[in-house]
Scaffold this motif. Structure first.
Motif, mmCIF file in Angstrom:
data_model
loop_
_atom_site.group_PDB
_atom_site.id
_atom_site.type_symbol
_atom_site.label_atom_id
_atom_site.label_comp_id
_atom_site.label_asym_id
_atom_site.label_seq_id
_atom_site.Cartn_x
_atom_site.Cartn_y
_atom_site.Cartn_z
ATOM 1 N N PHE A 278 36.577 45.305 38.636
ATOM 2 C CA PHE A 278 37.928 44.649 40.101
ATOM 3 C C PHE A 278 38.873 45.484 40.218
ATOM 4 C CE2 PHE A 278 38.741 42.072 36.270
ATOM 5 C CZ PHE A 278 39.857 41.640 37.515
ATOM 6 N N ARG A 279 39.681 45.593 41.376
ATOM 7 C CA ARG A 279 41.134 45.888 41.098
ATOM 8 C C ARG A 279 41.910 44.304 41.309
ATOM 9 N NH1 ARG A 279 40.941 50.231 46.844
ATOM 10 N NH2 ARG A 279 40.653 52.156 45.213
ATOM 11 N N ASN B 99 45.496 51.829 43.313
ATOM 12 C CA ASN B 99 45.212 52.761 41.898
ATOM 13 C C ASN B 99 44.453 52.460 40.739
ATOM 14 O OD1 ASN B 99 47.830 52.809 41.218
ATOM 15 N ND2 ASN B 99 48.152 54.425 40.506
ATOM 16 N N VAL B 100 44.721 50.985 40.129
ATOM 17 C CA VAL B 100 44.360 50.515 38.983
ATOM 18 C C VAL B 100 43.059 49.938 39.235
ATOM 19 C CG1 VAL B 100 44.494 48.555 37.264
ATOM 20 C CG2 VAL B 100 46.673 50.181 38.617
ATOM 21 N N LEU B 101 41.915 49.964 38.043
ATOM 22 C CA LEU B 101 40.996 49.457 38.272
ATOM 23 C C LEU B 101 41.107 48.686 37.169
ATOM 24 C CD1 LEU B 101 38.120 49.201 39.413
ATOM 25 C CD2 LEU B 101 37.312 50.933 38.524
ATOM 26 N N LEU C 113 28.394 35.262 31.467
ATOM 27 C CA LEU C 113 28.879 34.957 30.716
ATOM 28 C C LEU C 113 30.164 34.890 31.172
ATOM 29 C CD1 LEU C 113 27.022 33.246 27.924
ATOM 30 C CD2 LEU C 113 27.772 32.005 29.511
ATOM 31 N N SER C 114 30.547 35.842 31.208
ATOM 32 C CA SER C 114 32.251 36.921 31.030
ATOM 33 C C SER C 114 32.305 37.625 32.540
ATOM 34 C CB SER C 114 31.814 38.510 30.562
ATOM 35 O OG SER C 114 31.000 39.029 31.101
ATOM 36 N N LEU C 115 31.476 37.052 33.819
ATOM 37 C CA LEU C 115 31.697 37.653 35.299
ATOM 38 C C LEU C 115 32.499 35.858 35.880
ATOM 39 C CD1 LEU C 115 28.646 39.789 35.917
ATOM 40 C CD2 LEU C 115 30.220 40.489 34.600
ATOM 41 N N VAL C 116 33.577 35.844 35.777
ATOM 42 C CA VAL C 116 34.063 34.919 35.865
ATOM 43 C C VAL C 116 34.635 34.827 37.506
ATOM 44 C CG1 VAL C 116 34.119 33.792 33.458
ATOM 45 C CG2 VAL C 116 36.522 34.926 35.275
ATOM 46 N N THR C 117 34.547 35.283 38.700
ATOM 47 C CA THR C 117 34.693 35.549 39.613
ATOM 48 C C THR C 117 33.557 36.010 40.905
ATOM 49 O OG1 THR C 117 34.915 37.913 40.058
ATOM 50 C CG2 THR C 117 37.340 36.589 38.690
#
Length: 356
Positions: free
Chosen positions: A165-166, A173-175, A297-301
């Protein structure tokens, strides 16, 4: 050393992740994106931050410090025939945008092999699966006509399994990579075109990133598979997680979509697996539910689709509707999938009324 490939990537979000990995492997990459993105990337580089096993801090990769070259620009003046491979990394609704549509036509007419890293498979790719009625799927796309000029033999699909995600408080320009899994591509019809993918995969595997205090291996590889069904493993993940982020009154994180009712998630996941098998996939082409549930479990959005709906988008990728449509061709139906499709339909209807 072999002559570097020239790779054209349409899209600079997930495109910058793939592009940075290809540039680390010594190849030349050009990203097609918005002017503000192109200006920053050309001036400061594409910056990708990713977790690396055994390190507390994320590793920051700047494309300007890589062996290959990464540049960026708009749609004007791009000559697809000058490239060895085109990667399609925009969201599906974006391909009908002025400038992008014309460039996509030029890509099709140039006869350059194309690898899509969209969640929504391009129609020409679906045409490679004999048991799918592609004509019946056209209304699942924002504008299906953008794909009409493509030869299915020149189109393949690569599952964008890495989650990135940005960061909202950073420059465009940051990912930031949240889940550093691999891109999984199906082969092309042609062995010569598949050989391009295999060389890229090999070069990415062999590449090492110079941290300044030593060289290290980075995650997020490109894996090439002979089965055209491997990228469809993402369908079960999208139905169990991404699209179930969408609720009637708001959005929830992928983690919550999967784990708030684990048996419901398992049920819809396995239903999608069954659909893929009915289309011709082998069980080994697909991902077990337990592996996906652990990763979630790590996908908190919320998913990108859910965030887009919450932000008022009038169109998003409708992989949910596409899977529902293809399942109907096989005499399959799922109440949970039908409910999800109806929820997404409701949000889009509301967003379009606001926009009109």
């Amino acid at each position: 050393m072999s002559i570097p490939y020239k790779i054209l990537i349409l899209g600079a979000s997930y495109g910058s992740l793939l592009g940075t990995k290809i540039a680390l492997a010594g190849h030349e990459v050009h990203l097609v994106c918005l002017p503000v993105e192109a200006d920053l990337i050309n001036k400061e580089g594409a910056i990708v931050r990713m977790p690396v096993k055994g390190r507390a801090e994320r590793v920051e990769v700047n494309s300007k410090k890589l062996p290959g070259r990464l540049s960026a620009g708009g749609t004007a003046g791009v000559k697809p025939s000058a490239y060895d491979l085109v990667a399609l990394a925009m969201q599906e609704p974006q391909y009908r945008s002025p400038g992008v549509r014309e460039l996509l036509d030029a890509v099709a007419n140039a006869g350059v092999p194309c690898m899509s890293i969209m969640n929504m498979p391009p129609l020409p790719y679906l045409a490679r699966i004999p048991s799918i009625d592609v004509t019946a799927c056209r209304n699942c796309y924002t504008d299906a006509s953008v794909w009409d000029a493509f030869d299915p033999k020149l189109v393949t699909l690569c599952s964008p399994d890495p989650q990135a995600f940005r960061p909202p408080d950073e420059k465009v320009n940051v990912l930031q990579v949240r889940l550093p899994t691999n891109f999984k591509s199906a082969r092309f019809d042609s062995e010569a075109h598949t050989a391009i993918l295999r060389r890229l995969a090999s070069d990415i595997e062999a590449a090492r990133f110079d941290t300044g205090s030593g060289k290290m291996e980075l995650p997020v590889k490109l894996k090439v598979h002979d089965s055209i069904f491997v990228p469809l493993a993402k369908w079960a993940m999208l139905l169990a997680g991404n699209y179930r982020c969408v609720q009637k009154d708001g959005m929830r994180a992928i983690k919550d979509a999967v784990h708030s009712d684990i048996e419901a998630s398992r049920s819809v996941f396995n239903w999608a697996v069954k659909l893929c098998v009915s289309l011709g996939a082998a069980e080994k082409d697909l991902v077990p539910f337990e592996k996906y549930a652990n990763a979630a479990l790590s996908l908190v959005t919320p998913s990108s689709a859910a965030r887009a709906l919450a932000n008022g988008a009038p169109n998003i990728e409708r992989t949910d509707r596409l899977i529902q449509t293809i399942a109907a061709q096989k005499g399959m139906s799922s109440d949970m999938v039908n409910q999800t499709v109806a929820l997404v339909d409701g949000w889009l209807e509301k967003n379009r009324k606001k926009a009109s």
